[in-house]
Each structure stands twice: as structure tokens, then as C-alpha cells.
Write a protein that holds these residues in place. Structure first.
Motif, PDB file in Angstrom:
ATOM      1  N   SER A  97       5.054   7.017   9.394  1.00 16.93           N
ATOM      2  CA  SER A  97       6.195   6.711   8.521  1.00 16.93           C
ATOM      3  C   SER A  97       7.474   6.711   9.355  1.00 16.93           C
ATOM      4  O   SER A  97       8.293   5.793   9.274  1.00 16.93           O
ATOM      5  N   ASP A 155       2.495  -2.268  12.933  1.00 19.57           N
ATOM      6  CA  ASP A 155       2.094  -0.981  12.356  1.00 19.57           C
ATOM      7  C   ASP A 155       0.614  -0.785  12.685  1.00 19.57           C
ATOM      8  O   ASP A 155      -0.258  -1.394  12.074  1.00 19.57           O
ATOM      9  N   ASP A 203      -0.420   6.610  15.107  1.00 19.14           N
ATOM     10  CA  ASP A 203      -0.588   8.041  14.868  1.00 19.14           C
ATOM     11  C   ASP A 203      -1.599   8.593  15.861  1.00 19.14           C
ATOM     12  O   ASP A 203      -2.668   8.013  16.037  1.00 19.14           O
ATOM     13  N   LYS A 216      -4.571  10.377  13.473  1.00 18.87           N
ATOM     14  CA  LYS A 216      -5.662   9.685  12.762  1.00 18.87           C
ATOM     15  C   LYS A 216      -6.797   9.442  13.767  1.00 18.87           C
ATOM     16  O   LYS A 216      -7.442  10.387  14.183  1.00 18.87           O
TER      17      LYS A 216
HETATM   18  C1  LIG Z   1      -1.312   6.377   7.492  1.00 16.14           C
HETATM   19  C2  LIG Z   1      -0.620   5.077   7.649  1.00 16.14           C
HETATM   20  C3  LIG Z   1       0.773   5.013   7.692  1.00 16.14           C
HETATM   21  C4  LIG Z   1       1.641   6.235   7.496  1.00 16.14           C
HETATM   22  O1  LIG Z   1       1.414   7.162   8.506  1.00 16.14           O
HETATM   23  P1  LIG Z   1       1.823   8.710   8.367  1.00 16.14           P
HETATM   24  O2  LIG Z   1       1.404   9.276   9.674  1.00 16.14           O
HETATM   25  O3  LIG Z   1       1.039   9.247   7.214  1.00 16.14           O
HETATM   26  O4  LIG Z   1       3.289   8.778   8.133  1.00 16.14           O
HETATM   27  C5  LIG Z   1       1.353   3.773   7.915  1.00 16.14           C
HETATM   28  N1  LIG Z   1       0.595   2.659   8.049  1.00 16.14           N
HETATM   29  C6  LIG Z   1      -0.759   2.693   7.995  1.00 16.14           C
HETATM   30  C7  LIG Z   1      -1.528   1.417   8.193  1.00 16.14           C
HETATM   31  C8  LIG Z   1      -1.410   3.907   7.799  1.00 16.14           C
HETATM   32  O5  LIG Z   1      -2.754   3.952   7.757  1.00 16.14           O
END
Ligand SMILES: *Cc1c(COP(=O)(O)O)cnc(C)c1O
Length: 474
Positions: A155, A271, A300, A303
Motif C-alpha cells: 500500500s 504493482d 512485498d 508475501k
Molecule cells: C497485497 C496486495 C497489495 C497491498 O499490499 P499490502 O502489503 O497489504 O499493503 C497491493 N497489490 C496487490 C496486487 C496485492 O496483492
């Protein structure tokens, strides 16, 4: 260590606790107990555990407490009410696990409690930020002048990428958005796909672009932007693509769009919250091909890469734009070679880069490749085995996401509810092209082929229970 009669009562108690170490030994022993159980336990807290959370409903204490009691409370009432995302059978949202090496490193660096705002505040964090910035460029195949900012999650990383874009696109029009703001600013266009993530929309709203100004691009059955539906791009356009659709895991046609944007000088942000890591695995190179032509990328660690939570990364090849968008200054600030706060919106920040560094150092390039490929293989196993059992698989499993339906929406919902109540695995629900779906996101290093077998059996049981209840209703 201090030992004086001048100490306040609480200060004296705290020095005493440091001296006898007992609280840390207790915490560690509870942590190990948790670790021993987390891979086999129910993946959602039991009703009993949830009910016992009322234990925490109390008035703020008037006087200082007993640390052992605090730890005991957390262990007995808190731990059973956690989601065991560290284990291999949690598939909700897109939630990563944590590799053991990094958990260990985190316990050590927690004691350091570093503030990574400035180099002068934490030389070790500044050094590791520089090292990891270089490693990420190499791992993901990004231009070597790309800079990185370490933030709380995607985010915030998306927000930073779009803030850099905003600064640059206005600056090209002779407009300093930092000074002049948005009132009377030249027109800047925003183009993105109809399946763009909601956090992209949040960044658009926070930055004053306005969601009503978005030029929406149609998507295909996998959720990918359709090239033919793209508007003409120009040098005043911000294009936001995704590497990893949060439902289907699909990737926008990155190469074709990046090339078009590159020709006219549009800014592309990608993203890649969980999908950017595809670029680090041989098998998925085709999905992110051409992404080095974009200006900024967000991802991230928490993840796909399995760092602990609170690990987002903004990567930007326009260093001036990123720093200009986020820069702040003060008379007391001492500038060093690498001051993390210039690359992020925050000033004080925990030194989250330590965990990211440890994860990359432990896995190495081949380890990251193996991790990402394994997530995909487990997702494919899910799709195949559930398909064999008569479930509908609604997406092409290109990465780690699987979308499952069981006929009518009502049936899918019942199966999902049963599945969640059985607690063998946990999946969330979503909507896919107007249909209710069960979404499986394989994101943990710990998921084994046996885990997937257990989960598929639980899906079958959940469906049998749903059919039984339907018959009972007739
Ligand atoms: C999880 C996610 C986000 C947001 O990420 P956070 O780490 O939860 O802030 C944005 N874009 C995608 C495609 C995501 O899977």
C-alpha cells in the motif's frame, strides 16, 4: 549497570529484569512451543479460543504489572487466537509465511531496536539498505541505477511510486507540485486496468489524482489489461500495471505496454506485491519480460518472499523524482551517504531491511527461484486435484493463485463456510467475473504436497456436508 538508590521504582524493576534474564527465557520458551505446534494445529482459532479473548477486556492497570504474568497471559490466551500463517495450510488473502532463518535474525535485531531514518541513527541499517537495493536490482533484472525505499507494505510502496510519478509528470510541465499543489495544476492522465488492486485506488485518492479521472482499460477473462482497449498514451500519462492479479494471479501484458509507454515518455508503475518475484525465477521470466522499461515497481517481502510482516519495497529508476516527492528537511538532520527516510514517507522507521537482507542472504538466487517455483507447483497440484474431484477451476494457474467454484454461488458459499469451519485449511472468498469463488493463495514455503492432499480432502468433505445440508432442507 545502574544500581543506585536514586532510581525510580519502575526503573529499578526494569534493570532487575535485564539482570536476571528470566523474562527473555520465558518468552523464548513460549515462542519455541508455538513453533513446535504451528505446523500441525487448526488453521483458524477455535470458538473456545475466540471466546477467551474477553480475558483482555480490562481497565488500564493503575500500577505496574508482573512481566511473567503478562507473558503467561499472551501465551495462554493470545497464541491460540492467532492465525498460524507460519504453517503450510493457510491460503487466505495473499499471506506469506516467514522462513526460520529470518525469524531467528528478527529476534536478534529486535533487541537492537534500530531507527533507520538516517545513517547516523543506524549505520548497520543504512549499509544493509544499500546492499539490498543492489541485490534486488540484480535479482529482478532492474536497471542498476534503480533505488529502493523500505516501507511497511505494498500500500505504502504503491503510494511512493505514484508520488514519484506525480512529481515528475508535473515537473515536466514546469509545475512544482510540492510548492504549488494540485489547484490549477496541468492535466495529468491516469490509466489502469479494471482489475487494478484497491490499494492502487487508495494511492490515487490520497495523491489527489481523483478516481473519477481514471481512464479504465478493459480486462480479459484472466483479468489482464487488453491491449486494444488501451487509450493513446502520451508524456503526461501515468500507467499502472499489475504483476499478479490478486484473484487469478495473472500478469498484465507488461512488455507491450511498457514499450508503448517508453516511446512516448509515459510513466509506468508496476504493482507487483506478490508477483514481482516471478522475475527472480527462471520458469516465470516470460511473465515479467520488459518490466525494466517501467519507472517504478512495488513489491512485498512479506508475501511471496516469506519475510516476516511489515516489509514493502518501492523501487524507482528515477531517483530524483522519488527523493523529491518524499524529501523533507530540518535543521537537526545530519545527512549521510544513505538516509532511508528520503526514500520513504516516514521519518522514524524500524529497520525492516535486516529481515529482508537475511532472507535474501539465506536463500540466495537459487533459493528464491526454488521458493517461488514451489509455490506455483503446489498451486498447480491444488488445481489438478480439485479439478479431478469435480470442482471448477476458473483461472489459468500461471503463478500461485487458484480460483475454485462449486456450481451455483449458494453452493460455493456453503462449501467455503464448511471448509473454514473444518479448520484443516483456511481459504477466503472472492468474486470473479460476477461469480462467488473460493480463492486459494499458496504463499508459504512450508506448504508440502501432503498439505495439499489434506486440504483437497477437506474441500471434498466440505462439499459433502453442504450437499447433505441441502438434502436435509428439502
Ligand atoms: C497485497 C496486495 C497489495 C497491498 O499490499 P499490502 O502489503 O497489504 O499493503 C497491493 N497489490 C496487490 C496486487 C496485492 O496483492
Amino acid at each position: 549497570m545502574a544500581n543506585s538508590t536514586k532510581l525510580s521504582k519502575i526503573q529499578d524493576a526494569m534493570f532487575q529484569e535485564i539482570r536476571d534474564h528470566q523474562l527473555f527465557t520465558s518468552a523464548q520458551s513460549y515462542a519455541f512451543q508455538y513453533l513446535n505446534e504451528v505446523f500441525d494445529r487448526n488453521v483458524y482459532p477455535t470458538e473456545e479460543a475466540l471466546n477467551k479473548l474477553t480475558h483482555f477486556e480490562e481497565e488500564m492497570p493503575n500500577t505496574s504489572g508482573n512481566v511473567q504474568e503478562i507473558l503467561d497471559n499472551l501465551h495462554y490466551y493470545g497464541s491460540p487466537a492467532t492465525l498460524p500463517t507460519l504453517g503450510g495450510r493457510y491460503f487466505g488473502f495473499v499471506t506469506g509465511s516467514s522462513i526460520p532463518a529470518t525469524l531467528a535474525v528478527k529476534s536478534l535485531s529486535d533487541f537492537w531496536d534500530q531507527n533507520s531514518a538516517l545513517e547516523v541513527l543506524s549505520p548497520i541499517s543504512a549499509k544493509l539498505e544499500t546492499v539490498v537495493e543492489n541485490w534486488l536490482c540484480e535479482l529482478l533484472g532492474l536497471p542498476r541505477h534503480t533505488v529502493a525505499g523500505f516501507v511497511s507494505g505494498s500500500s505504502m510502496a504503491i503510494y511512493c511510486g505514484l508520488a514519484a510519478a506525480r512529481w515528475r509528470l508535473f515537473q515536466k510541465n514546469g509545475w512544482d507540485v510540492n510548492e504549488q499543489g494540485m489547484n490549477g495544476a496541468p492535466k495529468v492522465r491516469v490509466v489502469t486496468g479494471k482489475h487494478t488492486h484497491s490499494t492502487v485506488l487508495k494511492a490515487i485518492q490520497l495523491l489527489g489524482f481523483g478516481k473519477a479521472n481514471i481512464e479504465w482499460v478493459e480486462v480479459d477473462e484472466q483479468g489482464r489489461m487488453v491491449l486494444e482497449s488501451m487509450p493513446e498514451l502520451d508524456g503526461n500519462t501515468l500507467v499502472i500495471l499489475q504483476a499478479g492479479n490478486v484473484n487469478s494471479g495473472s500478469f498484465d501484458p507488461i512488455e507491450a505496454i511498457c514499450q508503448k509507454a517508453h516511446e512516448v515518455g509515459a510513466w509506468v508503475h508496476i504493482d507487483g506485491a506478490f508477483g514481482l518475484w516471478a522475475a527472480a525465477a527462471e520458469r516465470f521470466q516470460y511473465l515479467t519480460k520488459g518490466m525494466e522499461l517501467a519507472q517504478s515497481w512495488s513489491a512485498d517481502g512479506h508475501k511471496t518472499l516469506n519475510t516476516p510482516y511489515d516489509c514493502g519495497i518501492i523501487l524507482c529508476q528515477d531517483k530524483d523524482a522519488l527523493i523529491s516527492a518524499l524529501h523533507m528537511s530540518g535543521a537537526y538532520i545530519v545527512e549521510g551517504k544513505r538516509d532511508g527516510m528520503y526514500y520513504t514517507p516516514e521519518m522514524s522507521r524500524r529497520a525492516r531491511v535486516i529481515e529482508l537482507w537475511a532472507t535474501l542472504k539465506y536463500l540466495g538466487k537459487s533459493g528464491v527461484d526454488e521458493l517461488v517455483t514451489n509455490l506455483h507447483e503446489r498451486a498447480v497440484q491444488f488445481a489438478q486435484n480439485l479439478g479431478d474431484q469435480g470442482f471448477e477451476v476458473l483461472n489459468e494457474v500461471v503463478f500461485n493463485q487458484v480460483l475454485i467454484a462449486c456450481g451455483e454461488d449458494e453452493m460455493t458459499e456453503k462449501v467455503l463456510k464448511n471448509l473454514q469451519e473444518l479448520r484443516v485449511c483456511w481459504c477466503g472468498g472472492s468474486m470473479w467475473h460476477g461469480r462467488k469463488v473460493i480463492r486459494i493463495s499458496v504463499c508459504s514455503w512450508a506448504t508440502t504436497p501432503e498439505d495439499v492432499d489434506l486440504c483437497v480432502a477437506s474441500f471434498v468433505k466440505a462439499r459433502a456436508l453442504a450437499r447433505e445440508s441441502e438434502l436435509a432442507e428439502i
